[in-house]
Design an enzyme around this catalytic site. Structure first.
Site, PDB file in Angstrom:
ATOM      1  N   PHE A  70       5.123  -0.679  -7.853  1.00  0.00           N
ATOM      2  CA  PHE A  70       4.251  -1.314  -6.856  1.00  0.00           C
ATOM      3  C   PHE A  70       3.697  -0.345  -5.818  1.00  0.00           C
ATOM      4  CE2 PHE A  70       7.382  -4.521  -8.298  1.00  0.00           C
ATOM      5  CZ  PHE A  70       6.513  -5.298  -9.052  1.00  0.00           C
ATOM      6  N   ALA A  80      -3.908   2.776  -8.123  1.00  0.00           N
ATOM      7  CA  ALA A  80      -5.270   2.327  -7.830  1.00  0.00           C
ATOM      8  C   ALA A  80      -5.794   1.369  -8.902  1.00  0.00           C
ATOM      9  CB  ALA A  80      -6.208   3.534  -7.652  1.00  0.00           C
ATOM     10  N   PHE A 123      -3.037  -1.065  -1.220  1.00  0.00           N
ATOM     11  CA  PHE A 123      -3.279   0.275  -0.689  1.00  0.00           C
ATOM     12  C   PHE A 123      -4.163   0.271   0.562  1.00  0.00           C
ATOM     13  CE2 PHE A 123      -4.548   4.821  -1.262  1.00  0.00           C
ATOM     14  CZ  PHE A 123      -3.314   5.370  -1.575  1.00  0.00           C
ATOM     15  N   GLU A 140      -4.134  -4.658  -8.665  1.00  0.00           N
ATOM     16  CA  GLU A 140      -4.015  -4.911  -7.230  1.00  0.00           C
ATOM     17  C   GLU A 140      -4.872  -6.050  -6.677  1.00  0.00           C
ATOM     18  OE1 GLU A 140      -4.906  -0.632  -6.749  1.00  0.00           O
ATOM     19  OE2 GLU A 140      -3.515  -0.764  -5.069  1.00  0.00           O
ATOM     20  N   GLN A 176       5.603   7.048 -10.746  1.00  0.00           N
ATOM     21  CA  GLN A 176       4.259   6.699 -11.202  1.00  0.00           C
ATOM     22  C   GLN A 176       3.428   7.965 -11.389  1.00  0.00           C
ATOM     23  OE1 GLN A 176       4.181   3.575  -7.738  1.00  0.00           O
ATOM     24  NE2 GLN A 176       2.277   3.332  -8.857  1.00  0.00           N
ATOM     25  N   ARG A 196       0.760  -1.921  -3.504  1.00  0.00           N
ATOM     26  CA  ARG A 196      -0.269  -2.763  -4.144  1.00  0.00           C
ATOM     27  C   ARG A 196      -1.328  -3.239  -3.135  1.00  0.00           C
ATOM     28  NH1 ARG A 196       2.047  -7.157  -8.403  1.00  0.00           N
ATOM     29  NH2 ARG A 196       0.337  -7.125  -9.872  1.00  0.00           N
ATOM     30  N   ARG A 220      -9.065   3.350   2.239  1.00  0.00           N
ATOM     31  CA  ARG A 220      -9.259   2.077   1.545  1.00  0.00           C
ATOM     32  C   ARG A 220      -9.378   0.917   2.540  1.00  0.00           C
ATOM     33  NH1 ARG A 220      -9.492   0.160  -3.617  1.00  0.00           N
ATOM     34  NH2 ARG A 220      -9.161   2.228  -4.465  1.00  0.00           N
ATOM     35  N   GLU A 227       4.606   6.157  -6.177  1.00  0.00           N
ATOM     36  CA  GLU A 227       3.411   6.984  -6.367  1.00  0.00           C
ATOM     37  C   GLU A 227       3.668   8.372  -5.778  1.00  0.00           C
ATOM     38  OE1 GLU A 227      -0.438   5.356  -5.273  1.00  0.00           O
ATOM     39  OE2 GLU A 227      -1.335   7.341  -5.209  1.00  0.00           O
TER      40      GLU A 227
END
Ligand code: MTE
Ligand code: HPA
Ligand code: MOS
Length: 738
Positions: free
Chosen positions: A224, A505, A340, A689, A193, A338, A306, A228
């Site tokens: 998902f 994100a 986060f 998400e 990603q 997903r 988050r 990342e």
């Protein structure tokens, strides 16, 4: 003119070529890591002689072969590419074996002898916290004065909430192919990603400048969040192999290796205290999150932030303290998934509210409704609540689901049946959009109008099934005034669009769509000026483009976008970290088999604020997919490690995913109408998400049914330990869970 076939059609037809499906370059070597067999230890020796004797093509690379820095960690340097001395989780890479075939490589791996000294293993975040195994310092957000406010509360409840991890189970496992090019540069085809993240890691590990490393990210078979940060190691290992041997190297994990070596959603264990006045208005909330961060820092700090930002979920809480601890354990580093960190925080808030409802003997939905955020309120991080639409969504979802009638029907069903019980729950949604790390909120694009009038759009966005290419195609077509079929979205490559943020994100379209729009508008502006100057009147697009090219007008443009208005003061924990919020509400009904503890979801009613929807098919797919994944996390997916740090749920027969049978219930979805969002491209909203949170309603719907089995559903004590598997349901029904 033949129109370009949308790639999603190809994908559905099974024609997508993932990296491992592509023809292999001549001289390719396959890489397979030698990994640690215990969760914590110190390497004393590594003997590769038997492996090397297996076949002349076998090579074994260790930390000593890394020409650059042996490090992957970006936030904290605690993640070696190959372990040189101490390993900190089971499945950590100690060496890389290369061989002409995959099976040779695997056989050679089995022949590498590693001797080590075993060290103590911690898998529980609370134990890690008690022993001071904490990454960075704890972080606290606060608003008002919770201690003083608790004294004024009519009702105070407290408790512990646990949520389990979650395996990404992307269709395509982690992998990459690397090749030396042009006398020294490295080219990596990476399942990531974050092409720029991979480029940076490879450059760092090989001691090269970033311009010597080109990364190409083709369409992924799902990610998902799992690709990342954690795609970097496999790409970097492949690059290392190619760099040292001069031959192309491919690394592709098989499913079992992928399950055991790679990180997943963070499990959390949390303590909360919630206080309300006699009318059920929340006055104070305190929460401590013990995040199981795993063995390396990875993205844990961003994920914890988050969680903290979503501590109050969709509720107005005047007095709040939320503290998070990143607890270092000997498990593979937990990573982006997903949501986060938001689902974990929201589940604690909902659990607390449901506990309070029990204490007051009221329906949880009444407390939910009474406390919803409204425009003009302030988030606990100091950001004003703008265009709050949660309440609107809740009202519509309750009306649409026929909540009162349904409730009466369910109560009647529960009175008349002993073998089965039904339940229902709602989940209001408020999810902040933007990377929690300010710097990451930027996107780039390069648009070419070819002289036949067809259009090629390059951006930093990686397509992984979420439909970002489809959306950007629409944006570009609209901006240039051409049919969508004239616009092709190119694969993502670092040499074309540089310094990109990961596609994560949920901001893929927001950032890259805006950048593409800027580039298209620039070209459209030039063309429209040329149309005037050349007196081309209403000449068709193709003529205009051809004439403009003849007149030596630049038909290419770079576009850039940086989300405006974001700021955050980390020391005060105050600012505006999000461009906007996504609102919504889910109502879910469920039925439990009281004898077996099994259950099914009967229905889902969703009212979701997606702004002006760019592509309804894409957004519907994202909502249904996210709901499925959320339900999986909340109810079924039971990620288990034993006390030695060994993954027990290491196959898809022991790790239960939501399947077609489980998901066979009607989803009634309404996109909230008349809800343009001025803060994203074409007034849309990010979609990827937020709807995952709706799965939490599934937990409380099943719990509602279970409580009915205990008698008074409003007062029976619930439990908040997710996933709520049939085994736990049975434990609850038989009183093993009190
Ligand atoms: N949908 C599919 N089909 N496959 C995926 O891997 N990833 C999700 C979501 N939807 C994913 C998906 C995650 S974690 C994110 S952050 C977003 O898509 C990323 O893409 P976007 O920013 O373009 O929405
Ligand atoms: N979401 C996803 N990935 C991220 C974020 C985020 O908020 N921040 C940094 N990486
Ligand atoms: Mo998504 S977890 O931000 O890749």
């Amino acid at each position: 003119m033949k129109s370009w076939n949308p790639e999603s059609v190809q994908n559905v037809l099974g024609r997508t070529k993932y990296i491992d499906d592509l023809p292999e370059p001549a001289g390719l070597l396959h890489g397979q890591p030698v990994v640690s067999k215990s969760a914590h230890g110190r390497m004393l020796s590594l003997d590769a002689s038997a492996a090397l004797a297996l076949h002349p093509s076998v090579r074994v690379l260790t930390a000593r072969d890394i020409p650059g820095e042996n490090e992957l960690g970006t936030a904290v340097p605690d993640e070696p590419l190959l372990v040189a001395d101490e390993w900190t989780y089971r499945g950590q890479s100690l060496a890389l074996v290369l061989a002409e075939t995959r099976s040779l490589a695997r056989r050679a791996v089995a022949l590498v002898k590693v001797e080590g000294e075993e060290l103590p293993v911690i898998t529980d975040p609370r134990e890690a916290h008690a022993k001071g195994m904490i990454i960075l310092s704890p972080r606290t957000m606060r608003m008002g004065d919770p201690e003083a406010a608790f004294k004024r509360c009519a009702v105070v409840v407290s408790g512990r909430v646990d949520s389990g991890g979650q395996e990404h189970v992307y269709l395509e496992t982690q992998g990459a192919t690397a090749q030396v090019r042009d006398g020294g540069g490295i080219f990596v085809l990476s399942g990531t990603q974050s092409p720029t993240g991979v480029q940076e890691a490879v450059a760092r590990n090989l001691g090269l400048p970033m311009n010597a490393v080109e990364v190409d990210a083709p369409r992924l078979g799902g990610a998902f969040g799992g690709k990342e940060d954690q795609a970097a190691s496999w790409s970097a290992l492949a690059a290392l192999g190619a760099f040292v041997t001069g031959r192309p190297v491919k690394i592709y994990l098989n499913r079992k290796d992928d399950l055991t070596f790679t990180g997943k959603r963070h499990p959390y264990s949390s303590d909360y205290k919630l206080g309300l006045d006699a009318e059920g208005r929340i006055l104070a909330f305190e929460v401590d999150y013990y995040q199981n961060s795993g063995a390396c820092t990875d993205l844990s700090p961003a994920i914890l932030s988050r969680t903290l930002f979503h501590a109050a979920s969709a509720y107005r809480i005047p007095n709040l303290r939320a503290t998070g601890y990143m607890c270092r354990t000997n498990l593979p580093p937990f990573t982006a998934f997903r949501g986060f960190g938001a689902p974990q925080g929201i589940f604690v808030m909902e659990a607390a509210l449901h506990k309070a409802a029990e204490a007051m003997g009221v329906d949880p939905v009444d407390l939910q409704r009474k406390n919803l955020l409204r425009t003009g309120d302030t988030f606990h991080y100091g950001m004003p609540v703008a265009e709050a639409r949660t309440e609107l969504c809740v009202d519509r979802a309750l009306a649409r689901s026929g909540w009162d009638r349904r409730r009466a029907e369910i109560d009647e069903f529960n009175r008349s049946r002993r073998d089965r019980k039904r339940g229902m729950a709602a989940l209001p949604l408020c999810f902040g959009i933007s990377f929690t790390k300010l710097m990451m909120n930027q996107g780039g694009a390069l648009v070419h109008v070819y002289r036949d009038g067809s259009v090629g759009v390059h951006t930093g966005a990686v397509e992984m099934g979420q439909g970002v290419n489809r959306k950007i195609q629409k944006v570009a077509a609209l901006a240039l005034g051409v049919p969508e079929s004239r616009v092709r979205i190119e694969r993502t490559r670092t040499a074309t669009v540089a310094n990109t943020s990961p596609t994560a994100a949920s901001t893929g379209t927001d950032l890259n769509g805006m950048a593409a729009l800027a580039a298209c508008e620039e070209i459209a502006k030039r063309l429209s000026a040329f149309r005037q100057d050349a007196g081309l009147g209403d000449a068709p697009w193709e003529t205009l483009v051809a004439k403009a090219h003849e007149a030596r007008i630049d038909l290419s443009a770079h576009g850039f976008y940086a989300t405006p208005g974001l700021f955050y003061d980390g020391s005060a924990e105050r600012g505006s970290p999000f461009a906007y919020h996504v609102y919504g509400c889910a109502v879910i009904t469920a039925e439990v088999d009281v004898v077996r503890g099994t259950y099914r979801i009967d229905s889902a009613t969703l009212v979701h604020d997606a702004g002006n929807v760019i592509d309804e098919v894409v957004d519907r797919g994202q909502i249904e997919g996210a709901l499925a994944q959320g339900l999986g996390w909340a109810l079924l997916e039971d990620l288990r490690y034993d006390r030695t740090g060994k993954l027990l749920s290491d196959t898809l027969s022991t790790y239960k995913l939501p399947d077609a049978h489980f998901l066979d219930f009607p989803v009634d979805l309404e996109f909230l109408g008349n809800a343009p969002n001025p803060r994203a491209v074409l007034k849309s909203k990010a979609i990827g998400e937020p709807p995952l949170m709706y799965g939490i309603a599934g937990y409380f719907a099943v719990l509602d049914a279970l409580k009915a089995a205990r008698g008074d559903r409003l007062r029976a004590p619930g439990f908040h330990d997710l996933p709520l598997t049939p085994e736990k349901a049975l434990d609850y029904l038989t009183g093993v869970i009190p």
